[in-house]
Motif scaffolding. Sequence first.
Motif, short mmCIF file in Angstrom:
data_model
loop_
_atom_site.label_atom_id
_atom_site.label_comp_id
_atom_site.label_asym_id
_atom_site.label_seq_id
_atom_site.Cartn_x
_atom_site.Cartn_y
_atom_site.Cartn_z
N GLY A 1 87.28 97.01 64.16
CA GLY A 1 87.38 98.25 63.39
C GLY A 1 88.57 98.34 62.46
O GLY A 1 88.84 99.40 61.92
N GLU A 2 89.26 97.23 62.21
CA GLU A 2 90.38 97.26 61.26
C GLU A 2 89.87 97.10 59.83
O GLU A 2 88.88 96.41 59.58
N LEU A 3 90.57 97.72 58.90
CA LEU A 3 90.36 97.50 57.47
C LEU A 3 91.60 96.79 56.96
O LEU A 3 92.69 97.37 56.88
N VAL A 4 91.44 95.51 56.63
CA VAL A 4 92.56 94.64 56.30
C VAL A 4 92.43 94.15 54.86
O VAL A 4 91.37 93.65 54.46
N ALA A 5 93.50 94.29 54.09
CA ALA A 5 93.55 93.75 52.73
C ALA A 5 94.41 92.49 52.74
O ALA A 5 95.46 92.44 53.40
N VAL A 6 93.97 91.48 51.99
CA VAL A 6 94.70 90.22 51.88
C VAL A 6 95.05 90.02 50.42
O VAL A 6 94.17 90.02 49.55
#
Length: 222
Positions: A30-35
């Motif tokens: 459920g994480e929203l991760v930007a790279v």
Amino acid sequence: MYQLTDVTKTYTGKRTVHALQSVDLEIGDGELVAVQGPTGGGKSTLLQMLGGLDRPTSGSVRLAGDDLARLGDGALTKARAQRIGFVFQHYNLIPTLTAAENVATALVPAKVPAAERDRRALEALASVGLAERADHLPGELSGGQQQRVAIARALVKEPQVLLADEPTGNLDESTRDEIVELLEGLWKEQGLTIVLVTHDSAVARRAQRRLRIAGGKVTEAA
């Protein structure tokens, strides 16, 4: 959700390129991760590892406990078809198929019956606000609408994780914001795990968590 342990990816040719170097990374359910990171820093390679599109030279890439680096080709294809949704900068829609038909193609590898494919495709298009465009060809849609179709195609599989590689890269600022808001809404409503590669800091700032990758090494961004 994801656990990467000592992941290295090396390409050899005229010279040796270390695309990833001893990467240790956990991404929770459920994480929203930007790279983010410079061109050639390893962003796309990292996404390929997470999506099972490539295998590391060494190390493990576990998705919900299954090591994608060790799965056989058949099992890996099944994982990509059923558990992972992909969205790319270039929408990769088939120009001769309607929006609904493009979305339904994602269910063919899973051998979903035709009637169910059609039903789920329409539901997926409705979830991205394009129910009324189901019969339109890609050439009859705006860039933002085409990206919504691409997102629906990823979602129709009901994946555990959505991997997005520069999904707003071809869009103007207003349409970019609409797509980011759509992804945020899906993340909140469906509890999706989303990993988003972007050059755009305005997009990255909307994420719950930000990572930076440069020289094949991943660090947490402030």
